[in-house]
Design a protein around this motif. Sequence first.
Motif, PDB file in Angstrom:
ATOM      1  N   ALA A 332       0.810  -1.219   0.000  1.00 33.98           N
ATOM      2  CA  ALA A 332       0.000   0.000   0.000  1.00 33.98           C
ATOM      3  C   ALA A 332       0.841   1.266   0.000  1.00 33.98           C
ATOM      4  CB  ALA A 332      -0.925   0.002   1.210  1.00 33.98           C
ATOM      5  N   LEU A 333       1.907   1.274   0.766  1.00 34.61           N
ATOM      6  CA  LEU A 333       2.726   2.472   0.873  1.00 34.61           C
ATOM      7  C   LEU A 333       3.818   2.461  -0.189  1.00 34.61           C
ATOM      8  CD1 LEU A 333       3.122   2.887   4.748  1.00 34.61           C
ATOM      9  CD2 LEU A 333       1.326   3.736   3.223  1.00 34.61           C
ATOM     10  N   ARG A 409      -4.267   3.012  -3.962  1.00 36.50           N
ATOM     11  CA  ARG A 409      -4.766   3.733  -5.135  1.00 36.50           C
ATOM     12  C   ARG A 409      -4.720   5.242  -4.909  1.00 36.50           C
ATOM     13  NH1 ARG A 409      -8.449  -0.755  -5.106  1.00 36.50           N
ATOM     14  NH2 ARG A 409     -10.067   0.456  -4.033  1.00 36.50           N
ATOM     15  N   ALA A 410      -5.015   5.668  -3.674  1.00 32.88           N
ATOM     16  CA  ALA A 410      -4.961   7.102  -3.372  1.00 32.88           C
ATOM     17  C   ALA A 410      -3.545   7.630  -3.501  1.00 32.88           C
ATOM     18  CB  ALA A 410      -5.500   7.342  -1.958  1.00 32.88           C
ATOM     19  N   ILE A 411      -2.586   6.889  -3.017  1.00 31.89           N
ATOM     20  CA  ILE A 411      -1.189   7.321  -3.114  1.00 31.89           C
ATOM     21  C   ILE A 411      -0.749   7.379  -4.577  1.00 31.89           C
ATOM     22  CG2 ILE A 411       1.180   6.639  -2.589  1.00 31.89           C
ATOM     23  CD1 ILE A 411       0.116   5.585   0.111  1.00 31.89           C
ATOM     24  N   ALA A 412      -1.186   6.393  -5.360  1.00 25.76           N
ATOM     25  CA  ALA A 412      -0.829   6.407  -6.783  1.00 25.76           C
ATOM     26  C   ALA A 412      -1.425   7.599  -7.516  1.00 25.76           C
ATOM     27  CB  ALA A 412      -1.290   5.095  -7.437  1.00 25.76           C
ATOM     28  N   ALA A 413      -2.609   8.039  -7.069  1.00 26.53           N
ATOM     29  CA  ALA A 413      -3.282   9.154  -7.725  1.00 26.53           C
ATOM     30  C   ALA A 413      -2.831  10.506  -7.217  1.00 26.53           C
ATOM     31  CB  ALA A 413      -4.804   9.024  -7.527  1.00 26.53           C
ATOM     32  N   HIS A 414      -2.118  10.543  -6.089  1.00 27.30           N
ATOM     33  CA  HIS A 414      -1.763  11.793  -5.445  1.00 27.30           C
ATOM     34  C   HIS A 414      -0.443  12.330  -6.015  1.00 27.30           C
ATOM     35  CE1 HIS A 414      -1.831  14.801  -2.242  1.00 27.30           C
ATOM     36  NE2 HIS A 414      -0.546  14.572  -2.075  1.00 27.30           N
TER      37      HIS A 414
END
Length: 417
Positions: A332-333, A409-414
């Motif tokens: 995730a990270l 997914r949020a980290i990839a989009a950020h």
Amino acid sequence: MPAPVSRRTPVPAVAAATTPLAPPPALAARVRSVGSSPVREILALTERPGVVSFAGGLPAPELFDTGGLRAAYDAALGAGARRALQYSTTEGVPELRAAVAGRASARGLATGAEEVLVTTGSQQGLSLLAAALVEPGDTVLVENPTYLAALQSFALAGARLVAVPCDGEGIVPDALAEIVARERPKLLYTVPTFQNPTGRTLPAARRAAVAAVAARLGLWLVEDDPYGELRYEGSDIPWLAAHPGAEDRTALLGSFSKVMAPGLRLGWLRAPAGLLRAAVLAKQAADLHTSTVDQLAAAHYLGASDLDAHVGSVRDAYRARRDALLAGLPGALPAGSAWNRPEGGMFVWARLPEGYDATALLATAVAHEVAFVPGAPFFTGPADPRTLRLSFTAHTPAEIGEGLARLGRAIAAHPRG
């Protein structure tokens, strides 16, 4: 007969509107200078259905012993509603004070009921200690980072907060000694076991060293232990209060929130006689006493139920949830992140690679229906913007897996940096 006509002279309606009104006096400076809790604000954002929240340090409600607590309330009222619904003593009902003392003694700290004050949650204990010990301008030492509501409590009392250097195991004793000698603080506030927010635990040798520093240089110790019974591996470590030199200067705070239910709002304070008396006086001014019926129900529960067995089942569930979080973090990270492996408690502390800001990332995460708490608000002084706190107790392993997928997914989009 027609109604009599009033002969009083009417007051023109415009008079009140044109008379200037003085504003009320300003709020106290201590309230104006202390902000609201970012954690509480984040929790409000994540209450909508469907959000997987790693933000709040919340016990799992499905693990509450609802039946046992219902029976305890029935017993408290059945044994004498006139007592259960009446005012009580500030110190707490004798049955609960004795039960708390017995549990503390069983954990290796000999305690008498007369050393215990029942509080409305351990958070109230912090406020009482701040009122009893801190004058405006006094220096209070804190771990860095540390429990956010403790920072609020001491700031409201007018304290000057100074951070003690910490590493992955907590307070560095040599650095503590240097700061105490230089700053002459009133007290040190510490969460030495499964700390909030980092989850780290202060080793026994360092606890002994902290106690020695306090005794040698003259310092109160405030030891907050809401998580100590939630150990998933390793051996228990004695409280600071049990170490030589700390006996006459340590206030120990405990809570039933994490092992019974936070809605009970029941905590306790163990302290030397003089300090305990001062806390009792502060509590009399705050709320007279903690809810009588809740205290009696808790005492009945402790007498009729096996709390240790219940806590054992809670520990088993939380251990699996911690392991699920730790197993999923690598996926995730982003590469280059780091995190710890707490032996108990509710939190994992993580640090993102260079270029990330956890506070900025939160908005993207919430848009992906997952939440965490940025680490920055927990610091005194300069904060580390790359840190974040992840709580694992409120969701099942399957829900944790889904939450971590959303976080990835949020980290990839950020956008980074």
